[in-house]
Design a protein around this motif. Structure first.
Motif, short mmCIF file in Angstrom:
data_model
loop_
_atom_site.label_atom_id
_atom_site.label_comp_id
_atom_site.label_asym_id
_atom_site.label_seq_id
_atom_site.Cartn_x
_atom_site.Cartn_y
_atom_site.Cartn_z
N ALA A 102 -31.14 19.35 27.24
CA ALA A 102 -30.41 18.21 26.68
C ALA A 102 -29.33 18.66 25.70
O ALA A 102 -28.26 18.07 25.60
N LYS A 103 -29.63 19.76 24.98
CA LYS A 103 -28.66 20.25 24.00
C LYS A 103 -27.56 21.07 24.66
O LYS A 103 -26.54 21.36 24.05
N ASP A 104 -27.83 21.48 25.90
CA ASP A 104 -26.91 22.39 26.58
C ASP A 104 -26.02 21.61 27.54
O ASP A 104 -25.99 21.86 28.73
N LYS A 105 -25.33 20.60 27.01
CA LYS A 105 -24.41 19.82 27.86
C LYS A 105 -22.99 20.03 27.34
O LYS A 105 -22.76 20.00 26.13
N LEU A 106 -22.09 20.24 28.28
CA LEU A 106 -20.70 20.43 27.88
C LEU A 106 -20.07 19.08 27.55
O LEU A 106 -20.02 18.20 28.39
N SER A 107 -19.64 18.92 26.31
CA SER A 107 -18.99 17.66 25.96
C SER A 107 -17.50 17.76 26.28
O SER A 107 -16.96 18.84 26.43
N PHE A 108 -16.86 16.57 26.38
CA PHE A 108 -15.45 16.58 26.72
C PHE A 108 -14.64 17.29 25.64
O PHE A 108 -13.72 18.04 25.93
N ALA A 109 -15.04 17.06 24.39
CA ALA A 109 -14.32 17.69 23.28
C ALA A 109 -14.39 19.21 23.39
O ALA A 109 -13.40 19.91 23.18
N GLU A 110 -15.57 19.70 23.75
CA GLU A 110 -15.71 21.16 23.90
C GLU A 110 -14.83 21.68 25.02
O GLU A 110 -14.20 22.73 24.91
N PHE A 111 -14.80 20.90 26.12
CA PHE A 111 -13.98 21.36 27.22
C PHE A 111 -12.50 21.30 26.86
O PHE A 111 -11.74 22.19 27.21
N ARG A 112 -12.13 20.23 26.11
CA ARG A 112 -10.73 20.10 25.73
C ARG A 112 -10.29 21.28 24.87
O ARG A 112 -9.16 21.73 24.93
N ALA A 113 -11.23 21.81 24.10
CA ALA A 113 -10.92 22.94 23.23
C ALA A 113 -10.56 24.19 24.04
O ALA A 113 -9.94 25.11 23.52
N THR A 114 -10.98 24.23 25.29
CA THR A 114 -10.65 25.40 26.11
C THR A 114 -9.35 25.20 26.88
O THR A 114 -8.99 26.01 27.71
N TRP A 115 -8.68 24.07 26.62
CA TRP A 115 -7.52 23.70 27.43
C TRP A 115 -6.44 24.77 27.43
O TRP A 115 -5.89 25.14 28.46
N ARG A 116 -6.17 25.29 26.22
CA ARG A 116 -5.11 26.29 26.12
C ARG A 116 -5.47 27.53 26.96
O ARG A 116 -4.64 28.05 27.70
#
Lengths: 325, 506
Positions: free
Chosen positions: B251-265
């Protein structure tokens, strides 16, 4: 548009091909058991030799009896495949499919524990004719242009070929020995790299085998200068041979099936017969045409003559350039 | 004319059979790619003869599916076991495995999946719309330009590991040395084989890769009982891994959108570099992944996280790796030049289907090629959907105790290595590379520069010596091209800038 039906036919054909491979029909009077025949190629998968060998493996089980597998062993620059066949039981079940590089050239220059006489050809698939080519806007467009340019400024024309002393390098050495011309030899990783260096304007000339440039030559993007063979290439009918231009330089390559010389003669004859029969079948002819393999089978006897001739001429070249004594 | 062909292509690409073949291909590719040593390329090679009996769209669908699935599949074992499943995922292993050790394999796997699909899709669009202009640019890359590119990538990666620049450079040099074993590519003579004929073909990439990463890990785990030094290192690894076994909480190991957005660059850098490098004949997906990783680290706000489980690191490497998949076909479509092993296999498949690769391809077989373009795009969606549902399962597998998992991985690695070349020597190379990996790990040498050196060296050496042959021995010839000068200048500026920036921060 009849794509739907052909898809279904395709699936059926795949299934049929798979069944053919799984359940081999047994042929009477075969000196071979039911163990599969392995065609070992000393190259990676996907190349011309692999595709040609697969035409045989897809069609020959019907005629030869056992299943036929193509095994690719490119390790130790192909010598691993040669040694594997050499050390296999001499019962005709393990055969080598190769051009002259790993067997004739390696037999001379590498430290191997066999000689050229330890091999006997079973049959020959095809003859490949090394061809010199360049881009269509290069100032050299004919054999005469090349000779004139090389005489005017020796050692300035850059010539791309694949690995040193390979099928598309030795003819250049032979040509230079014959004419005394000098070019800058630029080894590449293969035909693809040679072609991109030529098209990008980084080198002047290159050598390859006709099928890989046939369509570009026909459309005029590339110019084929000449072919190192007795006759013109069927896929490049407008390209002259070097012999026509007055230079007696002929060094065709081939793709042969070999057995070790201790395989009984009747086994080799049986294999030759059923392979030739298979390659004459409509399926094999259709496959060969599609892949541009230009398969024109030769018997064991003809192949042996060709093999001996190649051993002699390669030996002469290598002695002349001091690679062997 | 265009609309007509396009509609025909739609029918072809979206017929149920073709969709089924694509789906089968994706599943096969993901599975094979996840097994260290096996790759999508190998499956494509084995399936080539079947292509002859299939309808072209179905055959291309199957091959495309395998290829794309395999591209992503490699990252599964890279993240889960620290063992790159394919050469292209070697850079993914650096941060992906660290992320898993920290207890979030699912986040890392999801990041890899999304950035992989983004990179791949972008690259496919570039292939469809920009093939010709890019191919013309790619042809201007001759030996001089390639050598500059290789030198640039080596500098970038070796100098990556902060505080360990010397070790990084040393490892790159060792990788180059290992790659030199075998036949000299220019003169043809044997070197560094010590009279062992089996070495005359050089060391194969897959056994070296799997040995250095996987076998060494296993040996370290086994050896911890005997060796005091190994004990210390393995304990650290085990502590981090085992502490999670009991309390791994999906449950704690879910990729949130914010986390993914941080990898955008990082994803954008990977996508751009992957697409460009993929279009160069002969450069390859592992080089693209490493360069993307290096640049993403240089331009990241959280540079210090790299190497410690950074999701940006995973995203850059995976986007860079996968973004080569569309553009690697550009030289094939534009000029009939196979720019990579995969492109060569696709070329062989075209030939088997009676189509000659080259500029005429799209005019002579318009519907099939448009259908292929559509398949290239929607195969990404199929890959996304399948992998999305399978990932939770993969992350659970990743968290099985390593003493159970690693032997299985190693057996698979040995089998995969043998199957790739039918060579027993490759298995020995694998084991020796494993021993080398143990020594290097014990003395905390970074492994990535060694692999990059090994991957880049043959091309770099060939490019250097070809340049010198063409330039008639003049070293100044290396600076005869604006592209090459640009690459050297960029490398110099980056090194100087980052040295100063790093100093100021300290």
């Amino acid at each position: 548009m009849n794509h739907k039906t052909t898809i279904l036919n395709g699936t059926a054909a795949t299934a049929a091909a798979a069944m053919m491979a799984i359940a081999p029909t047994l042929v009477a009077a075969s000196p071979l058991g039911s163990d599969p025949i392995r065609l070992v190629i000393p190259f990676g998968p996907g190349g011309g030799s692999d595709i040609t060998a697969r035409v045989l493996s897809a069609t020959a089980p019907e005629f030869c009896g056992p299943r036929i597998d193509v095994v690719s062993m490119s390790g130790a620059a192909g010598l691993e495949a040669v040694n594997f066949v050499r050390n296999a039981e001499p019962n005709g079940h393990t055969l080598l499919v190769t051009d002259y590089g790993p067997i004739v050239t390696s037999g001379f220059v590498d430290d191997v524990d066999w000689s050229h006489d330890d091999w006997q050809p079973v049959m020959n698939f095809t003859e490949w004719l090394p061809t010199v080519y360049t881009r269509n806007d290069h100032e050299i467009q004919t054999i005469e242009d090349w000779v004139a340019a090389a005489e005017a400024e020796p050692g300035t024309i850059t010539f791309g070929h694949a690995s040193p002393l390979g099928l598309v390098h030795l003819p250049l050495i032979l040509f230079e020995m014959e004419t005394g011309l000098e070019n800058v030899h630029v080894p590449t990783s293969g035909g693809g790299e040679t072609r991109s260096l030529i098209m990008g304007g980084h080198i002047d000339l290159g050598m390859t085998l006709p099928p890989s440039i046939a369509s570009e030559v026909a459309s005029g993007e590339l110019t084929a200068l000449g072919v190192f063979s007795e006759e013109r290439s069927p896929v490049l009918p407008d390209t002259p041979t070097f012999r026509e231009a007055g230079y007696d330089v002929v060094l065709p390559a081939w793709l042969m099936i070999f057995a070790t010389s201790d395989v009984p003669a009747e086994t080799v004859e049986f294999l030759q017969d059923c392979f030739m029969e298979a390659l004459a079948s409509p399926t094999a002819v259709a496959m060969s045409d599609r892949v541009n393999a230009g398969i024109e089978p030769m018997t064991a006897a003809q192949s042996t003559e060709l093999y001996r001739g190649t051993v002699e001429s390669i030996g002469n070249i290598l002695r002349d350039i001091g690679e062997i004594d | 004319m265009f609309m007509e062909s396009f509609v025909d292509a739609l029918y072809l690409a979206f017929s149920p059979e073709v969709i089924l073949y694509v789906a089968i291909g994706v599943l096969m590719g993901v599975t094979l790619g996840a097994i260290p040593g096996l790759s999508g390329d190998m499956a494509i090679a084995i399936l080539l003869p079947i292509v002859f009996f299939l309808e072209p769209a179905a055959a291309l669908g199957l091959l495309t599916g395998i290829y794309k699935g395999g591209m992503f599949g490699g990252s599964i074992s890279a993240i889960s076991f620290g063992v790159p499943g394919t050469p292209g995922s070697a850079a993914t292993a650096i941060d992906g495995y660290q992320a898993k050790l920290k207890g979030y394999p699912n986040k890392a796997l999801n990041t890899a999946l999304y950035s992989s699909v983004i990179g791949d899709t972008t690259s496919d669009f570039v292939l469809i719309f920009l093939a010709l202009p890019l191919a013309i640019v790619a042809l201007t890359f001759g030996p001089v330009e390639f050598f500059a590119l290789y030198a640039f990538s080596l500098l970038l990666i070796s100098a990556l590991t902060k505080g360990k620049v010397a070790k990084g450079v040393a490892m790159a040099a060792l990788g180059i040395l290992l790659a030199m074993i075998g036949r000299d590519p220019i003169g043809g003579s044997l070197r560094l084989t010590f009279g062992i004929p089996a070495l005359s073909g050089g060391l194969a990439l897959i056994p070296v890769l799997v040995g250095i990463f996987a076998v060494s890990e296993l040996i370290i785990q086994l050896g911890r009982a005997w060796m005091a030094r190994a004990q210390k290192i393995a304990d650290e690894t085990r502590k981090r891994a085992e502490s999670l076994l009991g309390d791994y909480d999906p449950a704690k190991d879910k990729l949130s959108f914010a986390e993914f957005r941080a990898t955008w660059r990082a994803t954008s850098i990977g996508t751009t570099m992957g697409t460009l490098i993929g279009a160069l004949p002969g450069a390859g997906s592992s080089l693209a992944a490493f360069i993307s990783y290096g640049l993403a680290q240089r331009f990241s706000r959280n540079r210090d996280e790299f190497g410690k489980g950074s999701l940006e690191g995973v995203a850059a490497a995976e986007a860079g790796n996968s973004a080569t998949s569309g553009s690697t076909l550009i030289p094939l479509f534009a000029f009939g030049i196979p720019g990579s092993a995969t492109a060569a296999l696709f070329g062989a498949a075209f030939i088997l289907m009676g189509m000659t690769p080259g500029p005429r391809l799209i005019y002579d077989h318009t519907e099939v090629i448009y259908a292929l373009f559509l398949i290239l795009i929607y195969a990404n969606l199929i890959n996304l959907v399948f992998s999305h549902f399978l990932l939770p399962l993969y992350s659970k597998i990743a968290m099985i105790q390593s003493r159970i998992l690693l032997p299985i991985v190693c057996v698979l690695a040995i089998l995969g290595t043998f199957a790739a070349g039918n060579s027993v020597i490759d298995v020995w190379v694998l084991l020796f590379a494993g021993l080398l990996g143990v020594v290097l790990r014990l003395y905390s040498f970074p492994l990535a520069p060694l692999i990059l050196g090994f991957i880049v060296a043959p091309g770099a050496e060939r490019a250097l010596r070809q340049s010198l042959l063409i330039g008639r021995g003049e070293w100044t010839h290396l600076f005869s091209s604006p592209i090459a000068i640009g690459l050297y200048a960029t490398a110099a500026i980056m090194i100087i800038t980052f040295t100063f920036v790093l100093r100021e921060r300290k």
